[in-house]
Enzyme design. Structure first.
Site, PDB file in Angstrom:
ATOM      1  N   CYS A   2       2.684   0.178   5.917  1.00  0.00           N
ATOM      2  CA  CYS A   2       2.154  -1.101   5.482  1.00  0.00           C
ATOM      3  C   CYS A   2       3.259  -1.946   4.841  1.00  0.00           C
ATOM      4  O   CYS A   2       4.315  -1.453   4.483  1.00  0.00           O
ATOM      5  CB  CYS A   2       1.034  -0.896   4.463  1.00  0.00           C
ATOM      6  SG  CYS A   2      -0.258   0.221   5.025  1.00  0.00           S
ATOM      7  N   ARG A  27       4.936  -4.455  10.016  1.00  0.00           N
ATOM      8  CA  ARG A  27       4.679  -3.158   9.396  1.00  0.00           C
ATOM      9  C   ARG A  27       3.218  -2.745   9.492  1.00  0.00           C
ATOM     10  O   ARG A  27       2.853  -1.651   9.073  1.00  0.00           O
ATOM     11  CB  ARG A  27       5.103  -3.191   7.924  1.00  0.00           C
ATOM     12  CG  ARG A  27       6.575  -3.482   7.722  1.00  0.00           C
ATOM     13  CD  ARG A  27       6.909  -3.532   6.256  1.00  0.00           C
ATOM     14  NE  ARG A  27       6.873  -2.226   5.644  1.00  0.00           N
ATOM     15  CZ  ARG A  27       7.933  -1.424   5.516  1.00  0.00           C
ATOM     16  NH1 ARG A  27       9.114  -1.820   5.956  1.00  0.00           N
ATOM     17  NH2 ARG A  27       7.826  -0.249   4.956  1.00  0.00           N
ATOM     18  N   TRP A  76      -1.409  -1.066   7.948  1.00  0.00           N
ATOM     19  CA  TRP A  76      -1.487  -0.193   9.118  1.00  0.00           C
ATOM     20  C   TRP A  76      -2.306   1.010   8.668  1.00  0.00           C
ATOM     21  O   TRP A  76      -1.904   1.752   7.786  1.00  0.00           O
ATOM     22  CB  TRP A  76      -0.089   0.230   9.564  1.00  0.00           C
ATOM     23  CG  TRP A  76      -0.073   1.050  10.814  1.00  0.00           C
ATOM     24  CD1 TRP A  76      -0.150   0.585  12.099  1.00  0.00           C
ATOM     25  CD2 TRP A  76       0.041   2.473  10.912  1.00  0.00           C
ATOM     26  NE1 TRP A  76      -0.090   1.628  12.992  1.00  0.00           N
ATOM     27  CE2 TRP A  76       0.030   2.805  12.294  1.00  0.00           C
ATOM     28  CE3 TRP A  76       0.162   3.507   9.983  1.00  0.00           C
ATOM     29  CZ2 TRP A  76       0.124   4.104  12.752  1.00  0.00           C
ATOM     30  CZ3 TRP A  76       0.252   4.811  10.444  1.00  0.00           C
ATOM     31  CH2 TRP A  76       0.231   5.101  11.806  1.00  0.00           C
ATOM     32  N   ASN A 102       1.961   1.242   0.006  1.00  0.00           N
ATOM     33  CA  ASN A 102       2.468   1.679   1.306  1.00  0.00           C
ATOM     34  C   ASN A 102       2.795   3.161   1.184  1.00  0.00           C
ATOM     35  O   ASN A 102       3.495   3.568   0.263  1.00  0.00           O
ATOM     36  CB  ASN A 102       3.732   0.890   1.683  1.00  0.00           C
ATOM     37  CG  ASN A 102       4.424   1.464   2.912  1.00  0.00           C
ATOM     38  OD1 ASN A 102       3.773   1.926   3.836  1.00  0.00           O
ATOM     39  ND2 ASN A 102       5.744   1.451   2.909  1.00  0.00           N
ATOM     40  N   GLY A 103       2.298   3.973   2.129  1.00  0.00           N
ATOM     41  CA  GLY A 103       2.573   5.400   2.087  1.00  0.00           C
ATOM     42  C   GLY A 103       1.309   6.211   2.274  1.00  0.00           C
ATOM     43  O   GLY A 103       0.275   5.701   2.705  1.00  0.00           O
ATOM     44  N   GLU A 478      13.444   5.665  27.893  1.00  0.00           N
ATOM     45  CA  GLU A 478      13.241   4.422  27.154  1.00  0.00           C
ATOM     46  C   GLU A 478      12.424   3.416  27.965  1.00  0.00           C
ATOM     47  O   GLU A 478      11.566   2.726  27.416  1.00  0.00           O
ATOM     48  CB  GLU A 478      14.598   3.825  26.768  1.00  0.00           C
ATOM     49  CG  GLU A 478      14.538   2.496  26.035  1.00  0.00           C
ATOM     50  CD  GLU A 478      13.853   2.565  24.676  1.00  0.00           C
ATOM     51  OE1 GLU A 478      13.562   1.481  24.115  1.00  0.00           O
ATOM     52  OE2 GLU A 478      13.590   3.672  24.181  1.00  0.00           O
ATOM     53  N   LYS A 482       8.838   1.867  26.699  1.00  0.00           N
ATOM     54  CA  LYS A 482       8.564   0.440  26.572  1.00  0.00           C
ATOM     55  C   LYS A 482       7.273   0.073  27.293  1.00  0.00           C
ATOM     56  O   LYS A 482       6.454  -0.700  26.794  1.00  0.00           O
ATOM     57  CB  LYS A 482       9.740  -0.386  27.148  1.00  0.00           C
ATOM     58  CG  LYS A 482      10.964  -0.377  26.261  1.00  0.00           C
ATOM     59  CD  LYS A 482      10.775  -1.240  25.028  1.00  0.00           C
ATOM     60  CE  LYS A 482      11.134  -0.648  23.742  1.00  0.00           C
ATOM     61  NZ  LYS A 482      11.170   0.705  23.378  1.00  0.00           N
ATOM     62  N   GLU A 485       4.312   1.363  25.284  1.00  0.00           N
ATOM     63  CA  GLU A 485       4.117   0.669  24.007  1.00  0.00           C
ATOM     64  C   GLU A 485       3.403  -0.662  24.162  1.00  0.00           C
ATOM     65  O   GLU A 485       2.486  -0.966  23.402  1.00  0.00           O
ATOM     66  CB  GLU A 485       5.470   0.423  23.336  1.00  0.00           C
ATOM     67  CG  GLU A 485       6.095   1.639  22.688  1.00  0.00           C
ATOM     68  CD  GLU A 485       7.437   1.305  22.067  1.00  0.00           C
ATOM     69  OE1 GLU A 485       7.646   1.643  20.888  1.00  0.00           O
ATOM     70  OE2 GLU A 485       8.282   0.697  22.760  1.00  0.00           O
ATOM     71  N   HIS A 501       9.931  20.378  39.997  1.00  0.00           N
ATOM     72  CA  HIS A 501       9.471  21.469  39.135  1.00  0.00           C
ATOM     73  C   HIS A 501       8.133  21.127  38.480  1.00  0.00           C
ATOM     74  O   HIS A 501       7.866  21.534  37.360  1.00  0.00           O
ATOM     75  CB  HIS A 501      10.527  21.778  38.073  1.00  0.00           C
ATOM     76  CG  HIS A 501      11.803  22.297  38.646  1.00  0.00           C
ATOM     77  ND1 HIS A 501      11.934  23.578  39.138  1.00  0.00           N
ATOM     78  CD2 HIS A 501      12.996  21.688  38.841  1.00  0.00           C
ATOM     79  CE1 HIS A 501      13.155  23.751  39.593  1.00  0.00           C
ATOM     80  NE2 HIS A 501      13.829  22.615  39.426  1.00  0.00           N
ATOM     81  N   LYS A 600       6.117  -1.427  13.195  1.00  0.00           N
ATOM     82  CA  LYS A 600       7.552  -1.449  13.454  1.00  0.00           C
ATOM     83  C   LYS A 600       8.307  -0.380  12.676  1.00  0.00           C
ATOM     84  O   LYS A 600       9.100   0.360  13.233  1.00  0.00           O
ATOM     85  CB  LYS A 600       8.089  -2.831  13.101  1.00  0.00           C
ATOM     86  CG  LYS A 600       9.575  -3.018  13.382  1.00  0.00           C
ATOM     87  CD  LYS A 600       9.824  -3.106  14.864  1.00  0.00           C
ATOM     88  CE  LYS A 600      11.276  -3.313  15.195  1.00  0.00           C
ATOM     89  NZ  LYS A 600      11.490  -3.299  16.639  1.00  0.00           N
TER      90      LYS A 600
END
Length: 605
Positions: A2, A27, A76, A102-103, A478, A482, A485, A501, A600
């Site tokens: 947050c 955040r 968040w 936050n936490g 990556e 993307k 996300e 495989h 983020k």
């Protein structure tokens, strides 16, 4: 994850909180809220959903004849659903104490039961709400500062908090494991989770360390260790330049702007590192490095995998790349000769910081690759290299990744020179090849964008595979990340040879496959792997810097990349994958800059 803000003074409380929360939405954006202490009153406004910051801050004054306290929060969600009742700030039973946090409070259930037995009534399902009730419990016997200190000592987990009191021009802030910074300008005091949220407003900054509590009044600011109650002395620092993101600058989304900023920030990162000799000076602190361990999470972990290929290939040093979240549980064997490289865009990634602290406890030394001077990672590492990417607002990392690759390339070159496996003349030639990469990326971005047409083939699907070999395998990872996300399409990255495989069972005409096929030593091998995909009906999009007739026959579409040295090709080949993910997300109607469930800066473990 947050974001929290605080303001104490006679100035523009509304502007401070509104501007700061708008910046800190990266955040978390499940809900937001703010609260004003004005004399005997608490004025509280909370909303859930996105884009409501302008509305909630209307309760705050633009100017006041007397000092006021204001706190704000963008959430968040971790504990408790996304409801107004769970939005911050949270208060005690009497409405005398209010908190933003936050936490994660790991012992919140135990504390909630104990407080409930003592008559406290809870209004939310959050872990945060135990904090104001704990303070209320101690307020009967102690003044606010001591009541807060005793309450904080009971909390287990991670937190950054800002606490205000009805009827008092007083704000108390503290941190343990989550970032927090205090800023000042004259008599005004500011608090934020991220210094860049304050950079336009303050003259000086004070970064709190774990276990510290700052007491803010109109005419004073004091710092104390809330565990030992001993005073703490530390110097203020000036805000770093470039903290304001400057808006979208005509682009539809921050992500698209940040993709197009890559040539500029790559050039800046390389130029700054070379002009200050930063990488050589960093390497000289590890003259006997016989092993390198790279730590990171998410995109930073992918950058570390590219770094593994670069360092092993150029310098001949053994490299291990570890998820920071898992590394701390391995009881790793480290020596003073080991070089540990920790990569984090924000410098506040909780898992990476926890891993770094384990390294330090074991006697190891850490080199940070980071985008934020003054961050926890930068302050706790032995030496830091900065990416100079500027604020990255889009949740999906783009320019931070490519600038991390630029610094890792320079690190590999310097390690090779230090070990005398790269003669000076070859070192300088390799350096020149890296210095032209920003211009090559610019040339690609200035050409007509073919990814929009490619996205039309991708966006309606539910799955996709990305294939690469050698140094392009991390790029495949990556690219898949993307796409996941921002467009919510399930995608996976694989070493191309690993298809046979297991994953080859997934291939049919509905499964799009992206093959990253530069003309390097793996070219022929990847063609063979793509042939296996083609023979089973897979649809192939190939990225190459010069495909021959065979690649054209295998692929449904070949997107041509400009040619660069194969060691630096990941900086180029990832750019169309960023654009492909972006275009798919737009076509699917997704919120590109604020993907669901993500934030983020991951400041919780």
């Amino acid at each position: 994850m947050c974001g929290l803000l605080g303001y104490l003074g006679k100035g523009d409380a509304r502007g401070v909180i509104r501007e700061g929360l708008s910046f800190l939405e990266y955040r978390g954006y499940d809900s937001c809220g703010c609260l004003l202490v004005d004399g005997k009153k608490f004025l509280l406004h909370r909303r859930i959903g996105k884009g409501r910051i302008g509305e909630i801050t209307d309760v705050l004054p633009r100017k006041s004849s007397h000092p006021v306290c204001a706190i704000g929060h963008t959430r968040w969600a971790t504990h408790g659903e996304n409801t107004v009742a769970n939005a911050h700030p949270h208060r005690d039973c009497s409405g005398s104490v209010a908190v933003v946090h936050n936490g994660i409070i790991e012992n919140h259930e135990e504390l909630r039961r104990w407080l409930s037995q003592r008559g406290h009534r809870f209004r939310s399902g959050t872990d945060t709400e135990v904090i104001p009730h704990l303070i209320e419990e101690f307020s009967g016997s102690y003044q606010p500062e001591e009541a807060v200190r005793r309450a904080l000592a009971r909390l287990e987990g991670s937190f950054a908090v800002a606490i205000v009191f009805r009827g008092r021009c007083l704000m108390i802030v503290a941190r343990k494991g989550s970032p927090l910074v205090v800023g000042v300008r004259g008599a005004e005091k500011f608090v934020a989770s991220d210094p860049q949220a304050l950079s336009r407003r303050v003259q000086q900054l004070l970064f709190l360390d774990d276990g510290e509590m700052a007491v803010l009044r109109e005419d004073s600011l004091s710092l104390v260790n809330f565990i030992t109650a001993e005073p703490v002395r530390r110097k203020f620092v000036k805000p770093s330049a470039g903290g304001v993101h400057g808006g979208k600058c005509g682009f539809d989304h921050f992500m698209l702007r940040e993709i197009h900023q890559q040539p500029e920030v790559l050039a800046r990162t390389i130029t700054e590192a070379l002009s200050t000799d930063a990488v050589r000076k960093a390497v000289e602190k590890f003259p006997a490095a016989g092993r390198v361990t790279i730590l990171g999470c998410g995109t930073s972990w992918h950058a570390g995998l590219v770094g593994e290929y670069l360092i092993e290939g150029m310098a001949g040093i053994a490299v291990e790349v570890e998820y920071a979240s898992e590394f701390r549980y391995k009881n790793p064997s480290l020596t003073r000769k080991d070089l540990v490289v920790a990569i984090s865009q924000s410098g506040e990634t909780a898992d990476t910081l926890a891993a770094v602290r384990e390294v330090k406890r074991a006697g190891g030394r850490v080199l940070a690759v980071c985008n934020v001077p003054g961050s926890s990672l930068a302050r706790e590492s032995d030496v830091s290299l900065f990416t100079h990417a500027g604020p990255e607002i889009g949740v999906a990392s783009t320019k931070a990744f490519t600038t991390q690759l630029a610094l890792l390339s320079l690190l590999a070159l310097e390690l090779a020179r230090m070990r005398k496996v790269l003669p000076e003349e070859r070192f300088r030639r390799s350096l020149k090849k890296l210095e032209v990469v920003p211009d090559i990326v610019q040339r690609f971005l200035s050409a007509p964008d073919e990814t929009a047409a490619l996205a039309a083939r991708f966006f309606a699907g539910a799955h996709a595979l990305f294939l690469g070999r050698g140094i392009q395998f991390p790029v495949a990872l990556e690219g898949a990340l993307k796409l996941k996300e921002v467009s919510y399409i399930h995608a996976e990255g694989y070493p191309a040879a690993e298809m046979k495989h297991g994953p080859l069972a997934l291939i049919d005409r509905n499964m799009p496959v992206v093959g990253i096929v530069p003309r390097d030593a793996t070219y022929g091998k990847v063609l063979g792997n793509l042939s296996e995909v083609r023979s089973r009906g897979g649809r192939i999009l190939a990225l190459s810097d010069g495909g021959d007739g065979e690649l054209g026959r295998l692929a449904d579409r070949v997107l041509l990349l400009p040619h660069v040295d194969e060691r630096y090709m990941p900086i180029v080949s990832v750019v169309p994958l960023q654009l492909l993910a972006y275009r798919c997300a737009v076509l699917r109607g997704c919120d590109v800059d604020k993907p669901r469930n993500l934030a983020k800066s991951v400041t919780v473990e």
